[in-house]
Scaffold this motif. Structure first.
Motif, PDB file in Angstrom:
ATOM      1  N   GLY A  48     -11.624  19.558 -89.486  1.00 45.02           N
ATOM      2  CA  GLY A  48     -11.998  19.680 -90.955  1.00 45.02           C
ATOM      3  C   GLY A  48     -13.987  19.253 -90.801  1.00 45.02           C
ATOM      4  O   GLY A  48     -14.056  18.034 -90.212  1.00 45.02           O
ATOM      5  N   ILE A  49     -14.402  20.175 -91.282  1.00 44.28           N
ATOM      6  CA  ILE A  49     -15.880  20.036 -91.783  1.00 44.28           C
ATOM      7  C   ILE A  49     -16.412  19.894 -93.107  1.00 44.28           C
ATOM      8  O   ILE A  49     -15.852  20.501 -93.935  1.00 44.28           O
ATOM      9  CB  ILE A  49     -16.530  21.061 -91.172  1.00 44.28           C
ATOM     10  N   ASN A  50     -17.125  18.776 -93.528  1.00 39.85           N
ATOM     11  CA  ASN A  50     -17.582  18.773 -94.724  1.00 39.85           C
ATOM     12  C   ASN A  50     -18.559  19.704 -95.047  1.00 39.85           C
ATOM     13  O   ASN A  50     -19.767  19.701 -94.282  1.00 39.85           O
ATOM     14  CB  ASN A  50     -18.188  17.203 -95.161  1.00 39.85           C
ATOM     15  N   VAL A  51     -18.320  20.576 -96.048  1.00 44.25           N
ATOM     16  CA  VAL A  51     -19.294  21.915 -96.235  1.00 44.25           C
ATOM     17  C   VAL A  51     -20.889  21.335 -96.398  1.00 44.25           C
ATOM     18  O   VAL A  51     -21.704  21.923 -96.240  1.00 44.25           O
ATOM     19  CB  VAL A  51     -18.926  22.547 -97.452  1.00 44.25           C
ATOM     20  N   ASP A  56     -26.191  25.951 -93.266  1.00 44.23           N
ATOM     21  CA  ASP A  56     -25.983  27.372 -93.727  1.00 44.23           C
ATOM     22  C   ASP A  56     -24.767  27.526 -94.358  1.00 44.23           C
ATOM     23  O   ASP A  56     -23.740  27.514 -93.630  1.00 44.23           O
ATOM     24  CB  ASP A  56     -26.446  28.564 -92.793  1.00 44.23           C
ATOM     25  N   THR A  57     -24.477  27.485 -95.621  1.00 46.41           N
ATOM     26  CA  THR A  57     -23.479  27.596 -96.386  1.00 46.41           C
ATOM     27  C   THR A  57     -22.993  28.934 -97.074  1.00 46.41           C
ATOM     28  O   THR A  57     -21.945  29.368 -97.811  1.00 46.41           O
ATOM     29  CB  THR A  57     -23.167  26.724 -97.490  1.00 46.41           C
ATOM     30  N   GLU A  61     -18.437  33.518 -92.408  1.00 43.89           N
ATOM     31  CA  GLU A  61     -17.242  32.713 -91.730  1.00 43.89           C
ATOM     32  C   GLU A  61     -16.950  31.655 -92.740  1.00 43.89           C
ATOM     33  O   GLU A  61     -15.852  31.038 -92.551  1.00 43.89           O
ATOM     34  CB  GLU A  61     -17.481  32.238 -90.330  1.00 43.89           C
ATOM     35  N   LEU A  62     -17.506  31.387 -93.758  1.00 48.46           N
ATOM     36  CA  LEU A  62     -17.361  30.508 -94.766  1.00 48.46           C
ATOM     37  C   LEU A  62     -16.507  31.112 -96.049  1.00 48.46           C
ATOM     38  O   LEU A  62     -16.366  30.260 -96.850  1.00 48.46           O
ATOM     39  CB  LEU A  62     -18.567  29.510 -95.293  1.00 48.46           C
ATOM     40  N   VAL A  63     -16.029  31.952 -96.116  1.00 48.16           N
ATOM     41  CA  VAL A  63     -15.299  32.704 -97.219  1.00 48.16           C
ATOM     42  C   VAL A  63     -13.869  31.950 -97.019  1.00 48.16           C
ATOM     43  O   VAL A  63     -13.092  32.207 -96.078  1.00 48.16           O
ATOM     44  CB  VAL A  63     -15.210  34.167 -97.004  1.00 48.16           C
TER      45      VAL A  63
END
Length: 70
Positions: A48-51, A56-57, A61-63
């Protein structure tokens, strides 16, 4: 946000990991400023990564693929 693999590329490099529950959970913090970056739990196959820790958010791949209904 969960990822199967992570490559740490930031200035601080690999987080400093602390085992919050022995053999069950770890939390990763920036070795420079102490910001909370990530979590690994034994019963979840992803890291788990804190967004907010990402540079780059807006990449594809962040959908979200698992969204809980409100």
């Amino acid at each position: 946000m969960g990822f199967q693999t992570v490559t740490w590329t930031g200035e601080g490099g690999e987080p400093t990991w602390y085992e919050t529950f022995e053999g069950e959970a770890k939390r990763g913090f920036c070795p420079t400023c102490g910001s909370r970056l990530a979590a690994i739990d034994s019963d979840i196959p992803e890291i788990g990564i804190n967004v907010t820790a990402l540079d780059d958010t807006c990449g594809p791949e962040l959908v979200p693929i698992h969204v809980l209904p409100r």
